[in-house]
Design an enzyme around this catalytic site. Structure first.
Site, PDB file in Angstrom:
ATOM      1  N   ARG A   1      -7.396   7.955   2.166  1.00 58.44           N
ATOM      2  CA  ARG A   1      -6.427   8.373   1.146  1.00 58.44           C
ATOM      3  C   ARG A   1      -6.150   9.872   1.242  1.00 58.44           C
ATOM      4  O   ARG A   1      -5.032  10.328   1.028  1.00 58.44           O
ATOM      5  CB  ARG A   1      -6.931   7.976  -0.241  1.00 58.44           C
ATOM      6  CG  ARG A   1      -5.873   8.117  -1.316  1.00 58.44           C
ATOM      7  CD  ARG A   1      -6.261   7.403  -2.596  1.00 58.44           C
ATOM      8  NE  ARG A   1      -7.466   7.963  -3.190  1.00 58.44           N
ATOM      9  CZ  ARG A   1      -8.058   7.475  -4.276  1.00 58.44           C
ATOM     10  NH1 ARG A   1      -7.559   6.412  -4.884  1.00 58.44           N
ATOM     11  NH2 ARG A   1      -9.135   8.028  -4.765  1.00 58.44           N
TER      12      ARG A   1
ATOM     13  N   LYS B   1      -3.179  11.425  -4.071  1.00 56.79           N
ATOM     14  CA  LYS B   1      -4.029  12.072  -5.081  1.00 56.79           C
ATOM     15  C   LYS B   1      -3.816  13.588  -5.031  1.00 56.79           C
ATOM     16  O   LYS B   1      -4.736  14.382  -4.786  1.00 56.79           O
ATOM     17  CB  LYS B   1      -5.490  11.682  -4.867  1.00 56.79           C
ATOM     18  CG  LYS B   1      -6.250  11.627  -6.193  1.00 56.79           C
ATOM     19  CD  LYS B   1      -7.474  10.760  -6.132  1.00 56.79           C
ATOM     20  CE  LYS B   1      -8.291  10.871  -7.415  1.00 56.79           C
ATOM     21  NZ  LYS B   1      -7.626  10.281  -8.583  1.00 56.79           N
TER      22      LYS B   1
ATOM     23  N   GLU C   1       0.819   3.603 -14.993  1.00 58.15           N
ATOM     24  CA  GLU C   1      -0.544   4.056 -14.808  1.00 58.15           C
ATOM     25  C   GLU C   1      -1.012   4.796 -16.050  1.00 58.15           C
ATOM     26  O   GLU C   1      -0.210   5.378 -16.772  1.00 58.15           O
ATOM     27  CB  GLU C   1      -0.560   4.996 -13.583  1.00 58.15           C
ATOM     28  CG  GLU C   1      -1.906   5.217 -12.974  1.00 58.15           C
ATOM     29  CD  GLU C   1      -1.817   5.888 -11.596  1.00 58.15           C
ATOM     30  OE1 GLU C   1      -0.888   5.582 -10.838  1.00 58.15           O
ATOM     31  OE2 GLU C   1      -2.673   6.718 -11.311  1.00 58.15           O
TER      32      GLU C   1
END
Lengths: 388, 388
Positions: free
Chosen positions: A101, A218, A254
């Site tokens: 990620r 992220k 989210e």
């Protein structure tokens, strides 16, 4: 040279004259920084490759005022946990996924990332350094005292925070000429204080992410913008905020720091990772575990209407693992959902934490054990000659 | 004690044994950092008030690895310029507007901002410190050599970069417990190298901002997400990227670091500051100046269709002031616009820079002169006793 032990002076540790190691009050821990002793730091010029970094004493870093991270938010973070298993081993949960990620995020933000191998190795070294594991490498781990840094099973974890930040100086908008890969740790307890379930508020004024933005990685840029929503919601007694999609405002996306699932009948649904949703590692794992026990899992747009008609709602994330949602407030409507022992969220939480804690066998290949003999080939090299 | 002079070792400076001050090669400067000697630093706990900071030698700062800015992008920046006027005075352009914008941004990102008064005072001190003004405070400024740090009229400027960053440690998503207000400077030339006009590419894959996000404030979080677009566009020979709105993809919003205007007939149009557009200070000033010379200025949604049919297109920003757009490429369509001496953008650029440089009288109250006697009541206190 093995690192010596420096008991922390944090109020979350107690010390007795005859105790060699610090004693963490796990029951009192929330999700706030309790500095540990060491961190990992590696630097890399843009376009070059990260090579092995160093384990150094935890402390402030030195950075250019003109660094990309300070001026233009060129930064990514990851979050994972080290667990102590029932039989005393120290494990990580799918660290390769965090590594991948970070690579995806680095591509989006035009940064130079560490390789997945270096990432995982660095995480292991950081955990080892903060567990004085090398010190006791000859003692079978089942004889370790319970109040050792990595918490006793079932009580918190050692949270690991890898950062990739643009530390080179850059005045016009561009990629920074230098990057720093840094890892620090903190013992943590529960992310949310709510014992039963979360009380979420649907935010009608702010959105978290948009098509063509950075919601799918992220990036640090996704987080400061949600603080205002979070503070407003918490001041009204809510646990957290649920964001809707920026394009239509009709679908759920989210929660500020976690993914969301709804359950109706035998179908578990969660928004798809099409660029505005963080591809959570817990999200992915829980989807697989839910399928394993007979649920249909659908990754697709989930409307607010479906949310309001769901039987159960729950959130997933590294910090909270799986957490039931007790209520969702949408405008003046407050919906209550099933929580408690018979809820699917409770079941999934138990299945996952049992794997993470080593209570049940890991048949998925998700658990990475930190072999304390790693130190014999790589860790001591890193700290040799340093006065730590 | 007044600061002593340390000629920089940057290749953009030349030194002769008999020159007391550095000589900036203004013609070769682009928009990259050339470190100057001093910076301003003030710290403040969350919820308290910033008090006077310090002028310290420019250099790396020390920061917690767990700081809000490094982990969650809690940071704002500003940009303004110090100019040398024809008659040797050093001036700032509307610094109060930067101060107010930082306050608005701080409210959006839940940060503690400096007061506008402190902001402007700190900017003045930083410019003074970097111009050795105090050293020559008894010499009338018209006798200063032309190659003094603040550039000669018409050749670049001293760019000033105020930062407000969350430097306190914060592990869960929240406001940082401490903030740092920092100002550094760099002599700069042109932001874009293009001499005639910009060649913009409309980006179809990325968006800059969305409703309920941070596009309307100068948050660091708006900038690293556009780097990828910018690199892609530049690698294809474009000067910069024009972003469309996230909601519909039909209206133009902003270029990566500047606002955009179109001209058709007597009407100048620019997208409205309704949350996704940065409220540029040059944008606001140019709107006023265009009205002054008889144009209608409309702040409203501007569609791509209108862009393609415009007679002129131009961008505004602190770094570039006013810059004509020569072409816009939308899918496979490349539109050419009027540039050159007779273009409105050239006229507006001249009117504004004439005010900024002191060539014409400032009837707007936009120019703030840095009085070199400011040093007698506040500046020396700040540096007294420091070995700078």
């Amino acid at each position: 040279m093995a690192p010596s032990v420096h008991p922390s002076s944090s109020p979350l540790f107690t010390s007795k004259a005859d105790e060699k190691y610090a004693n963490v009050k796990w029951d009192e821990l929330g999700f706030a920084l309790v500095p540990t002793d060491y961190m990992y730091v590696a630097k890399c010029k843009q376009g070059e490759r990260f090579s092995k970094g160093e384990i150094v004493p935890y402390g402030d870093i030195s950075i250019s005022p003109c660094a990309g991270i300070l001026n233009y938010g060129q930064g990514l973070f990851e979050g994972l946990k080290a667990y102590r298993t029932e039989d005393g081993r120290i494990t990580l949960f799918r660290p390769d996924q965090n590594a991948i990620r970070m690579q995806t995020g680095a591509d989006r933000l035009c940064m130079t990332p560490p390789s997945p191998e270096l990432f995982v190795e660095a995480v292991k070294q950081t955990v080892l350094a903060n567990n004085k594991w090398v010190m006791v490498s000859l003692i079978p781990s089942r004889f370790l005292p319970f109040w050792f840094y990595v918490p006793p099973p079932g009580k918190g974890a050692l949270y690991i925070r890898p950062l990739l930040i643009g530390t080179g100086a850059v005045l016009g908008i561009a990629s920074a000429p230098e990057y720093t890969f840094l890892i620090y740790t903190s013992p943590v307890g529960n992310y949310h204080k709510a014992s039963s379930g979360l009380n979420l508020k649907v935010d009608h004024n702010h959105r978290r992410a948009h098509f063509g933005g950075t919601g799918g990685v992220k990036s640090c840029t996704n987080y400061s913008p949600v603080v205002k929503s979070l503070i407003e919601a918490k001041s009204s007694g809510f646990s957290d905020v649920l964001f809707l999609d920026a394009a239509t405002g009709k679908n759920i996306e989210e929660v500020s720091t976690c993914n969301i699932f709804i359950l109706k009948g035998n179908i578990v649904s969660t928004p798809p990772t099409s660029g505005t949703i963080l591809p959570g590692i817990t999200r992915k794992s829980i989807s697989e575990l839910a399928r394993d026990i007979g649920y249909q899992v659908q990754e697709r747009d989930v409307s607010v209407d479906e949310l309001l008609e769901a039987e159960e709602v729950f959130c997933t994330g590294t910090a909270m693992v799986v957490k039931a949602v007790e209520t969702v407030t949408f405008h003046d409507k407050k919906i209550k959902y099933k929580t408690g022992e018979k809820a699917l969220s409770t079941k999934l939480h138990l299945i996952l934490t049992n794997i993470q804690m080593g209570v049940v066998e890991d048949k998925k290949g998700w658990i990475v054990e930190i072999d304390h003999f790693i130190g014999t080939d790589s860790f001591p090299d890193e700290i040799e000659g340093k006065s730590i």
